[in-house]
Design a protein around this motif. Structure first.
Motif, PDB file in Angstrom:
ATOM      1  N   VAL A  12      -5.406  -5.934  -2.799  1.00 19.71           N
ATOM      2  CA  VAL A  12      -4.303  -5.216  -2.166  1.00 19.71           C
ATOM      3  C   VAL A  12      -3.587  -6.143  -1.186  1.00 19.71           C
ATOM      4  O   VAL A  12      -4.226  -6.990  -0.551  1.00 19.71           O
ATOM      5  CB  VAL A  12      -4.801  -3.926  -1.459  1.00 19.71           C
ATOM      6  CG1 VAL A  12      -5.651  -4.237  -0.239  1.00 19.71           C
ATOM      7  CG2 VAL A  12      -3.638  -3.002  -1.072  1.00 19.71           C
ATOM      8  N   ASN A  13      -2.291  -5.979  -1.111  1.00 19.40           N
ATOM      9  CA  ASN A  13      -1.541  -6.751  -0.123  1.00 19.40           C
ATOM     10  C   ASN A  13      -1.809  -6.191   1.270  1.00 19.40           C
ATOM     11  O   ASN A  13      -1.882  -4.981   1.448  1.00 19.40           O
ATOM     12  CB  ASN A  13      -0.035  -6.644  -0.392  1.00 19.40           C
ATOM     13  CG  ASN A  13       0.348  -7.436  -1.625  1.00 19.40           C
ATOM     14  OD1 ASN A  13      -0.478  -8.190  -2.166  1.00 19.40           O
ATOM     15  ND2 ASN A  13       1.580  -7.263  -2.066  1.00 19.40           N
ATOM     16  N   ARG A  63      -8.193   0.370  -2.604  1.00 20.53           N
ATOM     17  CA  ARG A  63      -7.442   1.492  -3.147  1.00 20.53           C
ATOM     18  C   ARG A  63      -6.990   2.419  -2.010  1.00 20.53           C
ATOM     19  O   ARG A  63      -5.871   2.940  -2.005  1.00 20.53           O
ATOM     20  CB  ARG A  63      -8.334   2.240  -4.132  1.00 20.53           C
ATOM     21  CG  ARG A  63      -7.566   3.095  -5.110  1.00 20.53           C
ATOM     22  CD  ARG A  63      -8.506   3.908  -5.982  1.00 20.53           C
ATOM     23  NE  ARG A  63      -9.124   3.158  -7.053  1.00 20.53           N
ATOM     24  CZ  ARG A  63     -10.444   2.959  -7.162  1.00 20.53           C
ATOM     25  NH1 ARG A  63     -11.275   3.423  -6.246  1.00 20.53           N
ATOM     26  NH2 ARG A  63     -10.928   2.302  -8.186  1.00 20.53           N
ATOM     27  N   HIS A  66      -4.151   0.917  -0.098  1.00 20.34           N
ATOM     28  CA  HIS A  66      -2.935   1.149  -0.890  1.00 20.34           C
ATOM     29  C   HIS A  66      -2.430   2.581  -0.663  1.00 20.34           C
ATOM     30  O   HIS A  66      -1.253   2.814  -0.424  1.00 20.34           O
ATOM     31  CB  HIS A  66      -3.243   0.890  -2.364  1.00 20.34           C
ATOM     32  CG  HIS A  66      -2.314   1.559  -3.323  1.00 20.34           C
ATOM     33  ND1 HIS A  66      -1.017   1.137  -3.502  1.00 20.34           N
ATOM     34  CD2 HIS A  66      -2.490   2.634  -4.140  1.00 20.34           C
ATOM     35  CE1 HIS A  66      -0.431   1.935  -4.399  1.00 20.34           C
ATOM     36  NE2 HIS A  66      -1.300   2.846  -4.797  1.00 20.34           N
ATOM     37  N   ASN A  71       0.991  -0.327   0.216  1.00 21.15           N
ATOM     38  CA  ASN A  71       1.020  -1.721  -0.241  1.00 21.15           C
ATOM     39  C   ASN A  71       0.485  -1.842  -1.674  1.00 21.15           C
ATOM     40  O   ASN A  71      -0.352  -1.045  -2.093  1.00 21.15           O
ATOM     41  CB  ASN A  71       0.154  -2.606   0.682  1.00 21.15           C
ATOM     42  CG  ASN A  71       0.705  -2.640   2.091  1.00 21.15           C
ATOM     43  OD1 ASN A  71       1.822  -2.178   2.339  1.00 21.15           O
ATOM     44  ND2 ASN A  71      -0.089  -3.165   3.017  1.00 21.15           N
ATOM     45  N   THR A  72       0.952  -2.876  -2.367  1.00 19.15           N
ATOM     46  CA  THR A  72       0.625  -3.027  -3.793  1.00 19.15           C
ATOM     47  C   THR A  72      -0.874  -3.199  -4.034  1.00 19.15           C
ATOM     48  O   THR A  72      -1.541  -3.968  -3.351  1.00 19.15           O
ATOM     49  CB  THR A  72       1.360  -4.263  -4.368  1.00 19.15           C
ATOM     50  OG1 THR A  72       2.720  -4.162  -3.944  1.00 19.15           O
ATOM     51  CG2 THR A  72       1.273  -4.308  -5.877  1.00 19.15           C
ATOM     52  N   PHE A  73      -1.370  -2.471  -5.019  1.00 21.53           N
ATOM     53  CA  PHE A  73      -2.784  -2.489  -5.398  1.00 21.53           C
ATOM     54  C   PHE A  73      -2.931  -3.227  -6.724  1.00 21.53           C
ATOM     55  O   PHE A  73      -2.179  -2.972  -7.665  1.00 21.53           O
ATOM     56  CB  PHE A  73      -3.268  -1.037  -5.525  1.00 21.53           C
ATOM     57  CG  PHE A  73      -4.690  -0.892  -5.988  1.00 21.53           C
ATOM     58  CD1 PHE A  73      -5.741  -1.497  -5.292  1.00 21.53           C
ATOM     59  CD2 PHE A  73      -4.991  -0.131  -7.121  1.00 21.53           C
ATOM     60  CE1 PHE A  73      -7.060  -1.345  -5.720  1.00 21.53           C
ATOM     61  CE2 PHE A  73      -6.307   0.013  -7.549  1.00 21.53           C
ATOM     62  CZ  PHE A  73      -7.341  -0.593  -6.832  1.00 21.53           C
ATOM     63  N   ARG A  74      -3.873  -4.194  -6.785  1.00 20.67           N
ATOM     64  CA  ARG A  74      -4.098  -4.951  -8.021  1.00 20.67           C
ATOM     65  C   ARG A  74      -5.549  -4.832  -8.442  1.00 20.67           C
ATOM     66  O   ARG A  74      -6.397  -5.601  -7.971  1.00 20.67           O
ATOM     67  CB  ARG A  74      -3.805  -6.443  -7.788  1.00 20.67           C
ATOM     68  CG  ARG A  74      -2.356  -6.817  -7.593  1.00 20.67           C
ATOM     69  CD  ARG A  74      -2.249  -8.312  -7.337  1.00 20.67           C
ATOM     70  NE  ARG A  74      -3.101  -8.730  -6.234  1.00 20.67           N
ATOM     71  CZ  ARG A  74      -2.712  -8.728  -4.945  1.00 20.67           C
ATOM     72  NH1 ARG A  74      -1.496  -8.350  -4.614  1.00 20.67           N
ATOM     73  NH2 ARG A  74      -3.554  -9.107  -3.992  1.00 20.67           N
ATOM     74  N   SER A 314       3.685  11.666  -3.713  1.00 20.42           N
ATOM     75  CA  SER A 314       3.379  10.237  -3.581  1.00 20.42           C
ATOM     76  C   SER A 314       1.996  10.026  -2.964  1.00 20.42           C
ATOM     77  O   SER A 314       1.283   9.107  -3.359  1.00 20.42           O
ATOM     78  CB  SER A 314       4.477   9.524  -2.784  1.00 20.42           C
ATOM     79  OG  SER A 314       4.396   9.874  -1.426  1.00 20.42           O
ATOM     80  N   ARG A 318      -0.818   7.963  -5.099  1.00 18.91           N
ATOM     81  CA  ARG A 318      -1.395   6.715  -4.575  1.00 18.91           C
ATOM     82  C   ARG A 318      -2.911   6.810  -4.446  1.00 18.91           C
ATOM     83  O   ARG A 318      -3.616   5.814  -4.489  1.00 18.91           O
ATOM     84  CB  ARG A 318      -0.767   6.373  -3.223  1.00 18.91           C
ATOM     85  CG  ARG A 318       0.676   5.899  -3.330  1.00 18.91           C
ATOM     86  CD  ARG A 318       1.021   4.944  -2.205  1.00 18.91           C
ATOM     87  NE  ARG A 318       0.774   5.493  -0.896  1.00 18.91           N
ATOM     88  CZ  ARG A 318       1.717   6.031  -0.100  1.00 18.91           C
ATOM     89  NH1 ARG A 318       2.971   6.086  -0.501  1.00 18.91           N
ATOM     90  NH2 ARG A 318       1.403   6.484   1.084  1.00 18.91           N
TER      91      ARG A 318
END
Lengths: 685, 324
Positions: A12-13, A63, A66, A71-74, A314, A318
């Protein structure tokens, strides 16, 4: 649980300062208790409540970051690739599905490795895990990353090619990795080869099949064990581990296979593997992805605030839920890693509220309807007794409800309510009276140099009631302790049993019980012979008081006088006069007459007073005791008693003549009935 | 000896009294009349020589004279000072005589202070049992058997299979079982947990449970009521924040922090009553709603009074208790 920021950033960012992130997460429910810098990394100590086992991994926490920050989760690129052939093939058997619903293992042959890679060591150590060897480190790394505990066996040390995850047989034993020998019972789950147990399922591996530097062929286990069996066994054996902690809280069934594959990928990237088997498996993963329907109006009904529609969607998305909605209804499908926690609409409302921000919800004051006021009579009596005791000069104390059975039962109390798992082995009995705590408090204060103190305590005693809930009876206990006090005006003021009696009489008076309570002498282990009084209302005992016996004083090492009394507040509440009626003030003055009598020692003062009252009738409005003494100036076997009689009528002023006649006739009567005599030249009549 | 003797004696006393100027002279005069071998004692002893008819009348007059002399002597003492001049207020720097003062235990005082705030808000104080069944301590509170959430509520058990309540939340169940909403209660009492005893843990301590249930009380209301309570207890400057937390018997659940020094301090746990709890007591969670909270009395007393060791509450050292 310790979370490495460096590791978290894989998934995660993270923007902004560490402090900011930590505040934001804490206020959304992921409580960050401590932040520590370790080299270039930052470690968060997070509090994981039992409803969030998904936070027991870096992936789960990423997670959550995020979900809260957006923030972006990878997620890591896990994939399960079909595999080739190994020399051996294992069979898995899971006969006890309620204990082990699913078990899988992959065989890795011809594995070679050297050191654990530096980044892995660093991350493990940041999270408080010591590096052992490459294989064990990979298993631990995957545990901290994905939350799925793995176990690796040295395949060459296993007997046969069948692995069963089954209930332990009677008298089975295992030597675990910690070197200790454990006796297993049929409530435990074991992983067994064809010879016997090689691991305690989900709790700890066996010593005999442990992976060492020599290991070249591994069997890598990944399973779903039932939370209750792991919890039961780990508690029974006192073997809490990182693994058992996660299994007890339920691992994500969808992560079981992925974690095993993640470990295989890590071993093959940082070491060398000759050949990798297919996954041997048995059973079924209990994947549960419930759907919840939430009425939009419910959010407002419970929270008192309307969270915007788009926000709700949202937030839930998320968090990993699949959401569809209509004007009035939100339908959400819960991912498997949250299925134990998110089951009903209220669970979604909580998620919405916390991610939206508890602190964004306005504060309002409710507009309640009035309700009938009720009061608990015991609490009313308690309050009244407290006020009276304080007014009488007693200091309130609170002592432990658990007492030492070995001391208390010596006092002849036959049985009590025992605690089977006391913290302090001696404090195992729920107190059958309040004496123990008060006697100990008294001793400690004597030791501290106190020489005069009056104490009271209000609390329960506990009486066994067969298999039913014990009886809890609210008691009031009083202590008058120490020799007494002195001051420069009055000189010495001694403590006596009469001080305690006076307090008890006053308490009873205030509860409207003074006229109806008899003070009867009795015998009891705790009181000194002849100085023990039992209180009765009719035939109902209310309590007792007296001078503590030498035996009790010895038990508690009390080297000064102690007077003790105990009354049942419950019974006092039951019998008390509920309504107070005020008497009119007397219109006519009293005529006091002092009288000193010489009496046989054996005649109780009460008999004299009762006679005076019966002779005087309503014309005697009160009697005060002025003095009583025995001693060298008085004849052997006699005592002096001085008191003041108040003659008073409620109808008229009494003439002196009438008072004198009554007074003398009383004296004559006391003389005839009790042999009471006037001292020479002492009386004023 | 007759009545006129008494009148003469009174006059004689009056004139002698008028001449008295110091405490010792006054005491001498008192002894001369009222002492064991004084004039009045003598007269009393002579009474036997009177006839039965004369005796009461003479006795009464003699008593009157005695009271007259007693009063006159004590009045005179006011102007000449008592014999024991230590008792005159001649040295204003001597301390007052310490009264025997009873006091309430600081835990009782704290419970009262909190109870008073809530009773003014329309809550009622109720009592609850300490030895309970698993149903009231766990099951009805949505804490399943053999579940890790029980770990937070480690518990003492009795030989009969009962338990010592590990939280006052048991009272919520007891009360709701017996009453229809609206319910607004405060339940203070002892709770027990087998914790390792140290400066901040005790195996016995006190909690106060609060419960407000009706057809409309919201999470917003919980925030309003709790903040109001904390301001009344700690002062208007106090700031509060709500941190999401997990309790099996409330949802949404919250840990409430107050501003303390430069940071935040957890002060109580609260939340909206969980529908499963309503179901356990036979309330319809679609129609009934409200909040519950629980706070540790010792913790609050320790904060308020700067007490550093929880064991002081139960050691009952008077040097500690006398400070409250």
């Amino acid at each position: 649980m310790k979370i490495s920021l460096d590791w978290l950033k894989d998934f995660v960012n993270v923007k902004g300062s560490v402090g900011k992130l930590s505040d934001v997460m804490t206020l959304a429910g992921l409580n960050i208790e401590q932040v520590t810098s370790i080299g270039s990394d930052t470690v968060f100590e997070i509090e994981v409540t039992t409803n969030r086992p998904d936070w027991l991994s870096h992936l789960g926490v990423a997670r959550e970051v995020h979900a809260v920050t957006g923030n972006t989760f990878r997620p890591p690129p896990f994939k399960i690739t079909p595999r080739g052939k190994t020399e051996r093939v294992f069979q898995i058997s899971t006969p006890d599905r309620e204990l082990c619903p699913y078990y899988s293992a992959t065989l890795l042959e011809g594995v070679r490795w050297s050191e654990t890679p530096g980044f892995m060591k660093k991350r493990l150590e940041a999270c408080g895990i010591r590096s052992i060897n490459f294989i064990v480190d990979v298993a631990n790394y995957v545990l901290l990353e994905c939350g799925q505990p793995l176990h690796a066996f040295d395949a060459d040390l296993l007997h046969g090619t069948t692995i069963s995850a089954r209930r332990a047989k009677p008298n089975e034993k295992i030597v675990a990795i910690d070197g200790a020998n454990y006796d297993l019972t049929k409530g435990d789950l074991v992983i067994a080869d064809e010879k016997g147990p090689v691991a305690i399922g989900g709790v700890m591996g066996g010593k005999d099949s442990e992976v060492t530097e020599k290991t070249r062929n591994l069997l890598l286990e990944s399973a779903f064990f039932a939370p209750t069996v792991v919890r039961h066994t780990a508690r029974r054996l006192g073997l809490g581990s990182e693994s058992s902690y996660r299994f007890e809280r339920r691992v994500d069934p969808k992560g079981v296979d992925l974690a095993r594959e993640r470990a295989v990928a890590l071993i093959s990237r940082h070491g060398r593997i000759g050949s990798i088997s297919r996954a041997f498996r048995s059973g079924r993963l209990p994947i549960d992805e419930p759907k919840i329907t939430l009425k939009r109006s419910e959010v407002r009904r419970i929270l008192g605030v309307q969270v915007p529609q788009s926000k709700i969607k949202s937030i839930l998305s998320r968090l990993g839920l699949r959401v569809s909605e209509t004007t009035n209804v939100i339908r959400a499908s819960v991912p498997s890693f949250r299925s134990a926690d998110l089951k009903r609409p209220i669970d979604l409302i909580e998620e919405i509220a916390r991610v939206y921000g508890y602190n964004r919800i306005p504060e309002t004051l409710p507009s309640p309807t009035l309700a009938e006021p009720t009061v608990d009579p015991i609490l009313v009596a308690e309050k009244k007794a407290r006020e009276l005791c304080v007014g009488l000069g007693f200091q309130e104390v609170i002592t432990y409800s658990m007492v030492e059975e070995s001391i208390v039962l010596k006092r002849g109390i036959a049985h009590g309510v025992r605690v089977i798992n006391p913290k302090n082995r001696e404090l195992n009995l729920m107190r059958p009276d309040l004496l123990h705590g008060l006697a100990q408090t008294t001793r400690q204060n004597f030791f501290a140099g106190q020489n005069d103190f009056w104490l009271f305590e209000i609390g329960n005693r506990y009486l066994p009631n067969g298999q039913k809930l014990p009886k809890e009876e609210r008691l009031l206990a009083l202590v008058v302790a120490g020799v007494g006090r002195s001051n420069f005006v009055e000189g010495k003021r001694r403590n006596t049993l009469y001080d305690l009696k006076g307090a008890i009489q006053h308490l009873l008076l205030r509860f409207g019980l003074d006229q109806q309570v008899t003070h009867a002498p009795f015998e009891d282990f705790i009181y000194k012979k002849g100085e023990a009084i039992s209180l009765y209302k009719g035939t109902h005992p209310l309590g007792s008081y007296g001078t503590l016996s030498d035996k009790v004083r010895k038990q508690y090492d009390l080297d000064k006088p102690v007077y003790y009394g105990e009354m049942s507040l419950e019974r006092i509440t039951q019998y008390q006069a509920t309504e107070l009626k005020v008497k009119d003030l007397p219109k006519y003055p009293p005529s006091p007459r002092d009288l000193t009598l010489i009496l046989d020692e054996s005649i109780p003062a009460q008999h004299i007073f009762e006679r005076i009252k019966s002779l005087g009738g309503e014309l005697v409005s009160g009697i005060d005791v002025l003095n009583r003494f025995k001693g060298s100036q008085i004849q052997q076997g006699k005592k002096n008693l001085s008191f003041r009689i108040y003659y008073q009528s409620r109808q008229r002023t009494l003439q002196n003549e009438e008072v004198n006649q009554l007074h003398f006739s009383i004296i004559d009567s006391l003389n005839r009935s009790f042999g009471a005599e006037l001292p020479k030249g002492k009386n004023d009549s | 000896m007759d009545m006129t003797d008494l009148a003469r004696l009174q006059e004689e006393f009056k004139s002698q009294l008028a001449e008295v100027s110091g405490p010792q002279a006054l005491e001498n005069l008192r002894v001369a009349y009222l002492g064991r071998k004084g004039k009045l004692a003598h007269l009393f002893s002579e009474m036997g020589t009177l006839s039965r008819e004369e005796r009461p009348k003479f006795g009464e007059l003699l008593n009157q004279l005695k009271r007259f002399i007693e009063r006159a002597v004590s009045e005179k003492e006011g102007s000449v000072g008592g014999v024991d001049s230590d008792f005159s207020y001649e040295d204003p720097t001597l301390p007052g005589v310490p009264p025997r003062l009873g006091r309430l235990h600081p835990i009782t005082q704290t419970i009262r202070e909190i109870g008073d705030i809530f009773t003014r808000l329309g809550f009622e104080i109720v009592d609850g049992r300490e030895i309970e069944t698993e149903f009231y301590n766990f099951t009805a509170l949505n804490i399943p058997l053999d579940h890790p959430s029980r770990d937070a509520f480690d518990t003492f058990y009795t030989e009969q299979g009962h338990l010592l309540r590990s939280q006052t939340s048991t009272v919520q169940i007891r009360v709701m079982e017996k009453r229809k909403p609206p319910v607004r209660i405060i339940a203070p009492g002892k709770v027990y947990r087998p914790d390792e005893v140290d400066a901040s843990h005790s195996f016995m301590f006190h909690q106060i449970e609060g419960l407000m249930v009706d057809d409309r009380t919201t999470f917003s209301d919980l925030k309003g009521v709790i903040h109001l309570f904390l301001r009344k207890l700690f002062g208007n400057h106090i700031e509060m924040r709500f941190k999401p937390h997990f309790f099996p018997f409330t949802e949404p659940s919250v840990d409430v922090d107050i501003s303390w020094g430069r940071g935040w301090l957890e002060i109580l746990g609260a939340g909206q009553v969980h529908p499963a709890v309503f179901e356990a007591v036979g309330y319809d969670p679609k129609k009934v709603q409200g909040f519950a909270f629980g706070l540790g009395v010792e913790r609050i007393a320790m904060l308020k009074y700067g007490i550093k060791d929880i064991r002081l509450f139960f050691e009952n050292d008077l040097r500690f208790l006398e400070q409250f």
